[in-house]
Design a protein around this motif. Structure first.
Motif, short mmCIF file in Angstrom:
data_model
loop_
_atom_site.label_atom_id
_atom_site.label_comp_id
_atom_site.label_asym_id
_atom_site.label_seq_id
_atom_site.Cartn_x
_atom_site.Cartn_y
_atom_site.Cartn_z
N THR A 19 -37.93 8.62 13.43
CA THR A 19 -36.55 8.84 13.89
C THR A 19 -36.03 10.20 13.44
O THR A 19 -35.33 10.88 14.19
N ALA A 20 -36.38 10.60 12.24
CA ALA A 20 -35.89 11.89 11.73
C ALA A 20 -36.48 13.05 12.51
O ALA A 20 -35.78 14.00 12.89
N TYR A 21 -37.79 13.02 12.76
CA TYR A 21 -38.44 14.12 13.49
C TYR A 21 -37.91 14.23 14.92
O TYR A 21 -37.89 15.31 15.50
N GLU A 22 -37.50 13.09 15.50
CA GLU A 22 -37.04 13.09 16.89
C GLU A 22 -35.52 13.13 17.01
O GLU A 22 -34.98 13.05 18.11
N GLY A 23 -34.82 13.28 15.88
CA GLY A 23 -33.36 13.34 15.94
C GLY A 23 -32.72 12.02 16.29
O GLY A 23 -31.62 11.98 16.86
N GLY A 24 -33.39 10.93 15.94
CA GLY A 24 -32.88 9.60 16.25
C GLY A 24 -32.22 8.94 15.06
O GLY A 24 -31.85 9.61 14.08
N CYS A 25 -32.10 7.63 15.13
CA CYS A 25 -31.41 6.86 14.09
C CYS A 25 -32.26 5.68 13.66
O CYS A 25 -32.81 4.96 14.50
N LEU A 26 -32.37 5.49 12.36
CA LEU A 26 -33.04 4.32 11.80
C LEU A 26 -31.99 3.23 11.55
O LEU A 26 -31.10 3.41 10.72
N VAL A 27 -32.11 2.13 12.27
CA VAL A 27 -31.21 0.99 12.08
C VAL A 27 -31.91 0.08 11.07
O VAL A 27 -32.67 -0.82 11.42
N LEU A 28 -31.64 0.34 9.80
CA LEU A 28 -32.40 -0.27 8.71
C LEU A 28 -31.80 -1.61 8.31
O LEU A 28 -30.60 -1.72 8.06
N HIS A 29 -32.67 -2.63 8.23
CA HIS A 29 -32.29 -3.94 7.72
C HIS A 29 -33.06 -4.21 6.43
O HIS A 29 -34.20 -3.75 6.28
N GLU A 30 -32.45 -4.96 5.53
CA GLU A 30 -33.12 -5.25 4.26
C GLU A 30 -34.43 -5.99 4.50
O GLU A 30 -35.44 -5.72 3.85
N ARG A 31 -34.42 -6.90 5.43
CA ARG A 31 -35.62 -7.68 5.78
C ARG A 31 -35.43 -8.20 7.21
O ARG A 31 -34.35 -8.06 7.78
N PHE A 32 -36.47 -8.78 7.75
CA PHE A 32 -36.34 -9.34 9.09
C PHE A 32 -35.51 -10.61 9.05
O PHE A 32 -35.78 -11.54 8.29
N ASP A 33 -34.47 -10.64 9.85
CA ASP A 33 -33.66 -11.83 10.07
C ASP A 33 -33.44 -11.91 11.57
O ASP A 33 -32.96 -10.95 12.18
N VAL A 34 -33.80 -13.03 12.16
CA VAL A 34 -33.82 -13.10 13.62
C VAL A 34 -32.45 -12.89 14.23
O VAL A 34 -32.31 -12.19 15.25
N ASP A 35 -31.41 -13.44 13.63
CA ASP A 35 -30.07 -13.27 14.19
C ASP A 35 -29.60 -11.82 14.07
O ASP A 35 -29.01 -11.27 15.00
N SER A 36 -29.90 -11.20 12.92
CA SER A 36 -29.51 -9.80 12.73
C SER A 36 -30.28 -8.89 13.68
O SER A 36 -29.73 -7.92 14.23
N ALA A 37 -31.56 -9.22 13.90
CA ALA A 37 -32.36 -8.41 14.82
C ALA A 37 -31.82 -8.49 16.24
O ALA A 37 -31.64 -7.47 16.92
N ASN A 38 -31.51 -9.70 16.70
CA ASN A 38 -30.98 -9.84 18.06
C ASN A 38 -29.60 -9.20 18.19
O ASN A 38 -29.27 -8.64 19.25
N ARG A 39 -28.81 -9.26 17.14
CA ARG A 39 -27.50 -8.60 17.17
C ARG A 39 -27.68 -7.08 17.30
O ARG A 39 -26.94 -6.41 18.03
N ALA A 40 -28.69 -6.54 16.61
CA ALA A 40 -28.96 -5.11 16.72
C ALA A 40 -29.42 -4.74 18.12
O ALA A 40 -29.02 -3.70 18.66
#
Length: 480
Positions: free
Chosen positions: A199-220
């Motif tokens: 993401t940094a090399y391409e000028g993007g954004c890292l949407v960082l989560h502490e760990r995988f959580d299915v509800d948080s992933a789908n919300r993202a």
């Protein structure tokens, strides 16, 4: 040699207001991330951290880990991230091996390594403008991995490895003006670090989560315009189950699916809701991906062809390349391949020969150049994307006073892909412990994902005429 500058500093100059990182409800633009990294550089300089020194880190995903990674790069220092799921006894030899000038840990994990300093309190109120250039060959991380012997080896990945991996992946997936990667893979794994750097090399954004959580992933996916993700089969299935047939938003482009074979029906389910899922093959030593399906012709039946700029071949026992459909050992060559193993010259010479990385994985390439992985190393157990090395588990079991011999094999599991099963030979004169006692014994020294799901007692282990353990016989016994 070409000098490479910090992509966060470059981003702050060229697109300062673009979003670079989100974590736990907070967001950092490239300007803000550059400022945050400057505070970490100052703190590291105050501790005398300099080029070539190692800093060990014990943490789950956290914004401070991101700041630390980029700050170390500006000083030419090296990050040694440690698997947060390991026990204290598993971590100690890794830290000893890397000889860090500094050990940091999240407060919640410091009990595993009490001499570590708290990560959350490390940043300085002062700032530093130091931003040294890196070379292609500059080491960035030491990532611990193991062969089937279970003895840890630190793969040294360079700035050039990460940049080449980014270029190769982007060339395969197609250009994107500012990719937004969902960061659920741990930053102590090569997959997580690949998303961080990509993401940094391409000028993007890292949407960082502490760990995988299915509800948080789908919300993202639905609310945060995530365009890319890396998953394994188990997490992909959980995402689809939770969506209940709801289509993916148009902002989402593709998910990379690693960690072993993925059932074709699962990939078809994904495509039915607009989730393009590409199978991929990679390893720590090749800085993540080596082969990946192409978005335009993926069918979920192979791991795809080699990435652009990377070579993947299959060779027979003589070392000669195999023809289409012929099984053999998988080898990788290209700018993504590690520089070697940390302070392990013999292991490095064994792995890197004639310009090729000898993976010890077995595979076959079809007439279209697409790779199918047949075995992730001979005895390796892949549980939900995590490597379980039989020798490591066996070493714990044979330390039990009632166990004479131990053999650990993997069997198929609907949820995890594979799970470990232990076969034990009792020690004469000792009472056999029950399942709970054996589980407690393993729990002291093994992370949860490494612990056997079953313990089976045998009077002897099957061996061939040469005295070699016949693991396939045990796999068949365990599967019945």
């Amino acid at each position: 040699m070409t000098s490479l500058s910090c992509p966060i500093r470059e981003g702050a100059a060229h697109h300062p207001d673009a979003q670079a990182l989100t974590f736990a409800g907070r967001s950092w633009s490239y300007r803000e991330l550059d400022e945050a990294v400057g505070h970490w550089v100052a703190a590291l300089e105050a501790r005398g951290i300099a080029s070539g020194q190692r800093v060990a880190l014990l943490a789950t995903n956290h914004a401070d880990s991101v700041f630390l990674f980029w700050a170390l790069g500006r000083l030419g220092a090296v990050l040694a991230p440690l698997n947060a799921r390991l026990t204290a006894s598993e971590l100690a030899p890794l830290v000893d091996d890397v000889e860090p000038a500094l050990v940091l840990a999240l407060a919640s994990l410091r009990e595993k390594f009490p001499r570590a300093e708290p990560l959350e309190a490390f940043a300085s109120s002062a700032t530093s403008a130091t931003c040294g250039a890196l070379e292609v060959s500059s080491p960035r991380v030491v990532l611990f991995t193991s062969g089937t012997t279970g003895r840890p080896k630190g793969a040294v990945l360079t700035e050039g490895n990460f940049r080449a991996s980014c270029r190769a992946s982007a060339a395969n997936l197609g250009t994107h003006p500012a990719p937004r990667w969902l960061g659920t893979l741990p930053l102590f794994h090569v997959g997580g670090l690949s998303m961080l750097t990509r993401t940094a090399y391409e000028g993007g954004c890292l949407v960082l989560h502490e760990r995988f959580d299915v509800d948080s992933a789908n919300r993202a996916f639905d609310e945060e315009a995530v365009s890319h993700a890396s998953l394994v089969a188990t997490t992909l299935e959980r995402v689809l189950d939770a969506r209940g047939g709801r289509r993916m938003p148009s902002t989402f482009e593709v998910a990379l699916i690693g960690g072993g074979p993925v059932p074709v029906p699962l990939l078809e389910r994904a495509r039915a809701v607009g989730l393009v899922a590409l199978q991929t093959y990679g390893l720590t030593e090749s800085c993540s991906q080596a082969a990946t399906e192409r978005p335009g012709d993926a069918d979920g039946r192979t791991a795809g062809p080699a990435l652009p700029g990377v070579e993947v071949r299959v060779v027979g026992p003589s070392g000669a390349p195999c023809g289409p459909g012929e099984e053999g050992d998988i080898q990788v060559r290209g700018p993504t391949v590690m520089s070697g193993y940390w302070r392990r010259p013999e292991a490095t010479r064994e792995a890197l020969r004639d310009g090729w990385l000898h993976t010890k994985d077995l595979g076959v390439v079809d007439a279209r150049g697409r790779l199918t992985v047949l075995s992730r190393r001979t005895d390796l157990i892949l549980r939900g994307g995590e490597n379980v090395y039989p020798a490591e588990v066996e070493a714990v079991l044979i330390n039990h006073p009632a166990v004479q011999e131990a053999a650990v094999v993997g069997i198929a599991d609907a949820r995890w892909g594979e799970v470990p099963v232990a076969f034990l030979v009792p020690r004469v004169g000792q009472e056999r412990p029950d399942v709970d006692a054996l589980a407690d014994w393993c729990r002291r020294d093994l992370a949860g994902f490494k612990q056997p799901v079953r313990f089976i007692w045998r009077e002897a282990l099957p061996r061939n005429a040469m005295g070699k353990l016949e693991r396939q016989v045990l796999r068949q016994d365990a599967s019945h």
